[in-house]
Enzyme design. Structure first.
Site, PDB file in Angstrom:
ATOM      1  N   ARG A   1      -1.526  -9.144  13.277  1.00  0.00           N
ATOM      2  CA  ARG A   1      -2.017  -8.137  12.320  1.00  0.00           C
ATOM      3  C   ARG A   1      -2.871  -8.809  11.247  1.00  0.00           C
ATOM      4  O   ARG A   1      -3.851  -8.263  10.785  1.00  0.00           O
ATOM      5  CB  ARG A   1      -0.833  -7.394  11.688  1.00  0.00           C
ATOM      6  CG  ARG A   1      -0.148  -6.473  12.681  1.00  0.00           C
ATOM      7  CD  ARG A   1       1.188  -5.996  12.172  1.00  0.00           C
ATOM      8  NE  ARG A   1       1.070  -5.077  11.054  1.00  0.00           N
ATOM      9  CZ  ARG A   1       2.059  -4.821  10.221  1.00  0.00           C
ATOM     10  NH1 ARG A   1       3.228  -5.414  10.345  1.00  0.00           N
ATOM     11  NH2 ARG A   1       1.895  -3.961   9.244  1.00  0.00           N
TER      12      ARG A   1
ATOM     13  N   ARG B   1      10.617  -2.580  11.531  1.00  0.00           N
ATOM     14  CA  ARG B   1       9.483  -2.038  12.274  1.00  0.00           C
ATOM     15  C   ARG B   1       9.135  -3.004  13.400  1.00  0.00           C
ATOM     16  O   ARG B   1       9.078  -4.208  13.168  1.00  0.00           O
ATOM     17  CB  ARG B   1       8.272  -1.904  11.335  1.00  0.00           C
ATOM     18  CG  ARG B   1       8.089  -0.516  10.794  1.00  0.00           C
ATOM     19  CD  ARG B   1       7.027  -0.476   9.753  1.00  0.00           C
ATOM     20  NE  ARG B   1       5.727  -0.947  10.209  1.00  0.00           N
ATOM     21  CZ  ARG B   1       4.601  -0.816   9.501  1.00  0.00           C
ATOM     22  NH1 ARG B   1       4.642  -0.246   8.320  1.00  0.00           N
ATOM     23  NH2 ARG B   1       3.464  -1.256   9.967  1.00  0.00           N
TER      24      ARG B   1
ATOM     25  N   LYS C   1       0.819  -1.216   0.000  1.00  0.00           N
ATOM     26  CA  LYS C   1       0.000   0.000   0.000  1.00  0.00           C
ATOM     27  C   LYS C   1       0.857   1.274   0.000  1.00  0.00           C
ATOM     28  O   LYS C   1       0.547   2.213  -0.720  1.00  0.00           O
ATOM     29  CB  LYS C   1      -0.934   0.028   1.225  1.00  0.00           C
ATOM     30  CG  LYS C   1      -1.990  -1.069   1.224  1.00  0.00           C
ATOM     31  CD  LYS C   1      -3.064  -0.812   2.263  1.00  0.00           C
ATOM     32  CE  LYS C   1      -2.558  -0.824   3.689  1.00  0.00           C
ATOM     33  NZ  LYS C   1      -2.086  -2.130   4.187  1.00  0.00           N
TER      34      LYS C   1
ATOM     35  N   ARG D   1      11.207  -6.737   5.493  1.00  0.00           N
ATOM     36  CA  ARG D   1      11.061  -5.296   5.307  1.00  0.00           C
ATOM     37  C   ARG D   1      11.931  -4.522   6.307  1.00  0.00           C
ATOM     38  O   ARG D   1      12.038  -4.906   7.463  1.00  0.00           O
ATOM     39  CB  ARG D   1       9.582  -4.965   5.539  1.00  0.00           C
ATOM     40  CG  ARG D   1       9.152  -3.633   5.065  1.00  0.00           C
ATOM     41  CD  ARG D   1       7.696  -3.641   4.783  1.00  0.00           C
ATOM     42  NE  ARG D   1       6.881  -3.564   6.003  1.00  0.00           N
ATOM     43  CZ  ARG D   1       5.589  -3.226   5.986  1.00  0.00           C
ATOM     44  NH1 ARG D   1       5.003  -2.954   4.839  1.00  0.00           N
ATOM     45  NH2 ARG D   1       4.901  -3.193   7.085  1.00  0.00           N
TER      46      ARG D   1
ATOM     47  N   ARG E   1     -10.067   0.725   7.958  1.00  0.00           N
ATOM     48  CA  ARG E   1      -9.665  -0.652   8.219  1.00  0.00           C
ATOM     49  C   ARG E   1     -10.795  -1.430   8.888  1.00  0.00           C
ATOM     50  O   ARG E   1     -10.613  -2.611   9.206  1.00  0.00           O
ATOM     51  CB  ARG E   1      -8.447  -0.663   9.129  1.00  0.00           C
ATOM     52  CG  ARG E   1      -7.125  -0.823   8.381  1.00  0.00           C
ATOM     53  CD  ARG E   1      -6.045  -0.710   9.425  1.00  0.00           C
ATOM     54  NE  ARG E   1      -4.826  -1.375   9.098  1.00  0.00           N
ATOM     55  CZ  ARG E   1      -3.716  -0.749   8.723  1.00  0.00           C
ATOM     56  NH1 ARG E   1      -3.714   0.539   8.550  1.00  0.00           N
ATOM     57  NH2 ARG E   1      -2.607  -1.436   8.529  1.00  0.00           N
TER      58      ARG E   1
HETATM   59  P1  AMP Z   1       0.312   0.429   8.623  1.00  0.00           P
HETATM   60  O1  AMP Z   1       1.565   1.229   8.503  1.00  0.00           O
HETATM   61  O2  AMP Z   1      -0.776   0.922   7.720  1.00  0.00           O
HETATM   62  O3  AMP Z   1       0.552  -1.051   8.478  1.00  0.00           O
HETATM   63  O4  AMP Z   1      -0.242   0.658  10.122  1.00  0.00           O
HETATM   64  C1  AMP Z   1       0.544   0.328  11.253  1.00  0.00           C
HETATM   65  C2  AMP Z   1      -0.324   0.242  12.498  1.00  0.00           C
HETATM   66  O5  AMP Z   1      -0.976   1.501  12.723  1.00  0.00           O
HETATM   67  C3  AMP Z   1      -1.468  -0.748  12.446  1.00  0.00           C
HETATM   68  O6  AMP Z   1      -1.055  -2.068  12.740  1.00  0.00           O
HETATM   69  C4  AMP Z   1      -2.404  -0.190  13.520  1.00  0.00           C
HETATM   70  O7  AMP Z   1      -1.922  -0.448  14.821  1.00  0.00           O
HETATM   71  C5  AMP Z   1      -2.273   1.313  13.276  1.00  0.00           C
HETATM   72  N1  AMP Z   1      -3.269   1.782  12.290  1.00  0.00           N
HETATM   73  C6  AMP Z   1      -3.018   2.390  11.092  1.00  0.00           C
HETATM   74  N2  AMP Z   1      -4.158   2.687  10.449  1.00  0.00           N
HETATM   75  C7  AMP Z   1      -5.169   2.270  11.254  1.00  0.00           C
HETATM   76  C8  AMP Z   1      -6.580   2.288  11.147  1.00  0.00           C
HETATM   77  N3  AMP Z   1      -7.208   2.787  10.058  1.00  0.00           N
HETATM   78  N4  AMP Z   1      -7.314   1.763  12.174  1.00  0.00           N
HETATM   79  C9  AMP Z   1      -6.718   1.267  13.263  1.00  0.00           C
HETATM   80  N5  AMP Z   1      -5.390   1.197  13.428  1.00  0.00           N
HETATM   81  C10 AMP Z   1      -4.598   1.691  12.436  1.00  0.00           C
END
Ligand code: AMP
Length: 209
Positions: free
Chosen positions: A162, A151, A13, A118, A85
């Site tokens: 996740r 990360r 993404k 990653r 999400r």
């Molecule tokens: P990402 O970088 O998009 O994989 O997001 C990393 C983490 O941020 C996720 O595992 C969640 O803990 C939090 N997060 C990001 N976007 C959301 C969302 N829309 N709803 C809830 N948690 C989020």
């Protein structure tokens, strides 16, 4: 254009959003990035979400919806990366008049390989991969020379959590947007350059409509 990018963790993404943002002059809104920045700055929001982020769990809807509401003015064109999400999050942006939802489709086994390799820059957040996108010097960012890190939520135990959240809470959005006739699924298993081209081609066509 107002776009949403859906996909499992590690489906690409971030990379696809960057490409679309620069090609179509869209604001790239990554909720993961917002969360990580707020945590790094130790803001009240950052402190509140830390427990969820560290465990690879989703931040509660009401917190995330508030954060997105204060980021979107409603006038700009954007690509939303990592939001919504959950169904309640999607309902919260119903008034936004989204033009299209792009769903990046990648088999789970491929995603696990991607996530565990990653790496990101500890300073400028640039992304790398130990097999697919190596930095020129191992462990060092090409762009700013800082150390690369994994990360904390890309470790095997957290990755599986996740995924569970993705399958139960985020995947239902595929059907949600299908019913609204907004969904476009792209095969995101090929290498990033191929995926980039097909997504830019798709959005280019949608933009002309
Ligand atoms: P990402 O970088 O998009 O994989 O997001 C990393 C983490 O941020 C996720 O595992 C969640 O803990 C939090 N997060 C990001 N976007 C959301 C969302 N829309 N709803 C809830 N948690 C989020």
């Amino acid at each position: 254009m107002k776009l949403i990018l859906l996909g499992a963790p590690g489906s690409g993404k971030g990379t696809v959003s960057d490409a679309l943002a620069s090609e179509f002059k869209l604001k790239h809104i990554s909720t993961g990035e917002i969360c990580r920045e707020e945590m790094a700055k130790n803001t009240a929001f950052g402190t509140e979400i830390k427990q969820y982020m560290d465990q690879g769990r989703l931040v509660p809807d009401e917190l995330m919806i508030k954060a997105v509401d204060s980021t979107i003015t409603g006038k700009e064109d954007y690509i939303l990366d990592g939001f919504p999400r959950t169904i309640p999050q999607a309902e919260a942006i119903e008034k936004q008049k989204i033009d299209a939802v792009i769903n990046l489709d990648v088999p789970e086994a491929e995603i696990i390989k991607r996530l565990s390799g990653r790496r990101m820059c500890s300073k400028c957040n640039a992304g790398y991969h130990i097999n697919y996108f190596k930095p020129k010097k191992e462990g060092i960012c090409d762009k700013c020379g800082s150390k690369l890190i994994q990360r904390p939520d890309d470790t095997p135990k957290i990755i599986s959590k996740r995924f569970k959240d993705y399958n139960t809470k985020t995947k239902p959005l595929v059907e949600y947007y299908q019913k609204k006739k907004l969904l476009h699924t792209v095969d995101a298993a090929p290498p990033p350059e191929v995926v980039r081209k097909s997504v830019i081609g798709l959005v280019g066509k949608l933009n002309k409509k």
